[in-house]
Design an enzyme around this catalytic site. Structure first.
Site, short mmCIF file in Angstrom:
data_model
loop_
_atom_site.label_atom_id
_atom_site.label_comp_id
_atom_site.label_asym_id
_atom_site.label_seq_id
_atom_site.Cartn_x
_atom_site.Cartn_y
_atom_site.Cartn_z
N TYR A 162 -44.88 -95.70 3.65
CA TYR A 162 -44.49 -97.00 3.13
C TYR A 162 -43.41 -96.87 2.04
O TYR A 162 -42.78 -97.85 1.66
CB TYR A 162 -45.69 -97.77 2.56
CG TYR A 162 -46.72 -98.17 3.62
CD1 TYR A 162 -46.47 -97.97 4.97
CD2 TYR A 162 -47.92 -98.76 3.25
CE1 TYR A 162 -47.40 -98.33 5.93
CE2 TYR A 162 -48.86 -99.12 4.20
CZ TYR A 162 -48.59 -98.90 5.55
OH TYR A 162 -49.52 -99.26 6.49
N LYS A 219 -53.65 -86.34 10.40
CA LYS A 219 -53.25 -86.12 11.80
C LYS A 219 -52.58 -84.75 11.85
O LYS A 219 -51.42 -84.59 12.25
CB LYS A 219 -52.30 -87.26 12.23
CG LYS A 219 -52.00 -87.31 13.70
CD LYS A 219 -53.17 -87.73 14.56
CE LYS A 219 -52.81 -87.66 16.03
NZ LYS A 219 -53.98 -87.76 16.93
N ASP A 260 -57.48 -90.63 14.62
CA ASP A 260 -57.95 -91.33 15.83
C ASP A 260 -59.46 -91.17 15.98
O ASP A 260 -60.18 -92.13 16.30
CB ASP A 260 -57.21 -90.84 17.09
CG ASP A 260 -57.00 -89.33 17.11
OD1 ASP A 260 -57.18 -88.68 16.06
OD2 ASP A 260 -56.66 -88.79 18.18
N ASP A 273 -54.72 -97.90 4.93
CA ASP A 273 -54.49 -99.32 5.13
C ASP A 273 -55.29 -99.79 6.34
O ASP A 273 -56.01 -100.81 6.31
CB ASP A 273 -52.98 -99.51 5.37
CG ASP A 273 -52.54 -100.96 5.33
OD1 ASP A 273 -53.37 -101.82 5.05
OD2 ASP A 273 -51.35 -101.21 5.59
N ASP A 330 -59.50 -101.58 6.44
CA ASP A 330 -59.77 -102.88 7.08
C ASP A 330 -60.86 -102.74 8.14
O ASP A 330 -61.75 -103.59 8.25
CB ASP A 330 -58.49 -103.42 7.75
CG ASP A 330 -57.75 -104.39 6.85
OD1 ASP A 330 -57.89 -104.25 5.62
OD2 ASP A 330 -57.03 -105.26 7.38
#
Ligand code: NAD
Length: 359
Positions: free
Chosen positions: A144, A194, A226, A250, A254
C-alpha cells in the site's frame, strides 16, 4: 493509588458522537470504581472539522493527540462530504492521524461471545464455546506504500505495477509487538505470508523466526496466506495471535471479524512506538442510524477496554469492561443490530448505562 491519564477524544460524524458518549460514560465509571482520573479533551476531525475549519484534520487535533496518552475515535464520514475531492474528504483524517502519529500496527480482535453464537455464520461444532483471536496487521508498509505506477510499451500496451517492500526493521517491530501481546494471551503466534512465492515474504519469515528466539515461551508457526484464509473458516480456534503484512492483514482481519456476526461489536487499536495508541470501533459513521439512538456502542466501549490494556497498562480495568459487556449480553439486552426473538431491545444510551452499571 489511581493514576491520571490524558485522553484525546475525537467523536467525529454520524453515530460517532453517540457511541463515544456511551463509551466515555463507561470510562468515567472505571475512574470512579478504580480511583483513576481520566482527563479528556474533545477534538475535531472528519466531516465536522471540514464544516468548522475547512480541514478534515486540523493541526491542533494532531498536536493535542501527541500530548495525550491515547486517542479515542468514533467514526468519520457521511454523504454530505462525498462530493469533495479525495484529499479533502473526512476519511483523510484517519490516514493523516495514522501517518502523523506513527501508528504502524493495527490490532483487531475477533471475539465471539457465547451469548452471540447465533450471529456467527459458522457451524456450532466449529465455533465450540466461542472464539477469541487477534489479528496484528502491519499498517504503514508493504504494497500500500511501495512504488506504483503505469508504463506503456509497444509490445504490451499499458501495464500497471505496485511494489511490496518490507525492511527488516519494519518486520521486526511488528513481530515484537505480536510476541509481546501473545505473552499476555494464549502464547501462540501464527505468522502469515506467501514465502513460497514472494521475496518480501521470505524476508518476513526469516525475521519473524529470528525474533521468536527472544520469546521462547511463545509458540510460533507459519502459514501461507491462502491456507490461513481457509483455516480461518475451517478451524478458527487454532489461532491466538495472527501477525501479517498490510495487505494480507487487511483481508484476513475482515474475514476473521465476520465470525463475530456484527460490525457493531468490533473494536480496534492502532499502536505506534511506546504505549501510545488510537482506539476506534471498526465500523463507520453509519449515517442511516445517526441521531436515532439505535447504534450499538459496544465496539467503542470495547475499544476503551483495549485502550486501558495496551496504552494505559490497566489490564484489570480492561477485563472489568469486557466482563460487564458479557454480563449485559447474558442478561439478554441487545441493540437492533444484534436483536433476536426473546431478547430485550435497548438504544445506544441505555446500552452504555447497562455496561456502566456492571462495572
Ligand atoms: P458503516 O460501518 O458506517 O455501516 C455499514 C452498515 O453497518 C450500516 O448498515 C450501518 O447501519 C451498520 N452499522 C455500522 N456501525 C453500527 C453500529 N455501531 N451499530 C449498528 N449498526 C451499525 O459503513 P459504510 O456505510 O460503508 O460507511 C458510512 C460512512 O462511514 C462513510 O462515509 C464511510 O466513508 C465512513 N467510514 C468511516 C470509518 C471510520 O471512521 N473508521 C470506517 C468505515 C467507513
Amino acid at each position: 493509588m489511581g493514576g491520571q491519564y490524558r485522553i484525546a477524544v475525537i467523536p467525529g460524524d454520524g453515530i460517532g458522537p453517540e457511541v463515544v458518549k456511551a463509551a466515555l460514560g463507561v470510562l468515567e465509571q472505571i475512574g470512579v470504581t478504580y480511583g483513576h482520573q481520566f482527563v479528556t479533551k474533545t477534538l475535531l476531525a472528519g466531516g465536522c472539522a471540514i464544516d468548522t475549519t475547512g480541514n478534515p484534520l486540523p493541526p491542533e487535533t494532531v498536536a493535542e493527540c501527541r500530548k495525550s496518552d491515547a486517542v479515542l475515535l468514533g467514526a468519520v464520514g457521511g454523504d454530505q462530504w462525498d462530493h469533495l475531492p479525495g484529499d479533502q474528504r473526512p476519511e483523510q483524517a484517519l490516514l493523516g492521524l495514522r501517518g502523523q502519529l506513527g501508528l504502524y500496527a493495527n490490532l483487531r480482535p475477533a471475539l465471539l461471545y457465547p451469548e452471540l453464537k447465533e450471529a456467527c455464520p459458522l457451524k456450532p461444532e466449529i465455533i465450540g464455546d466461542g472464539l477469541d483471536l487477534l489479528v496484528v496487521r502491519e499498517l504503514t508498509g508493504g504494497i500500500y506504500f511501495g512504488t506504483r505506477g503505469r508504463r506503456h510499451t509497444e509490445s504490451t500496451g499499458w501495464e500497471a505495477f505496485d511494489t511490496e517492500v518490507y525492511s527488516e526493521a519494519e518486520v521486526e517491530r511488528i513481530a515484537r509487538m505480536a510476541f509481546t501481546i501473545a505473552r499476555q494471551r494464549r502464547r501462540k503466534v501464527t505468522s502469515v505470508d506467501k514465502a513460497n512465492i514472494l521475496e518480501s515474504s521470505r524476508l518476513w519469515r526469516a525475521v519473524v523466526s529470528r525474533v521468536a528466539a527472544d520469546y521462547p515461551e511463545v509458540e510460533l508457526n507459519h502459514l501461507y496466506v491462502d491456507n490461513a484464509a481457509m483455516q480461518l473458516v475451517k478451524d478458527p480456534r487454532q489461532f491466538d495471535v495472527i501477525v501479517t503484512s498490510n495487505m494480507f492483514g487487511d483481508i484476513l482481519s475482515d474475514e476473521a471479524s465476520m465470525v463475530t456476526g456484527s460490525i457493531g461489536m468490533l473494536p480496534s487499536a492502532s499502536l505506534g512506538e511506546g504505549n501510545f495508541g488510537l482506539y476506534e470501533p471498526v465500523h463507520g459513521s453509519a449515517p442511516d442510524l445517526a441521531g436515532q439512538d439505535r447504534a450499538n456502542p459496544l465496539a467503542t466501549i470495547l475499544s476503551v477496554a483495549m485502550m486501558l490494556r495496551y496504552s494505559l497498562a490497566l489490564p484489570r480495568e480492561a477485563a472489568a469492561i469486557e466482563q460487564a459487556v458479557e454480563q449485559v449480553l447474558a442478561e439478554g439486552y441487545r441493540t437492533g443490530d444484534l436483536m433476536s426473538p426473546g431478547k430485550t431491545l435497548v438504544g445506544t444510551e441505555e446500552m452504555g448505562k447497562l455496561v456502566r452499571s456492571h462495572i
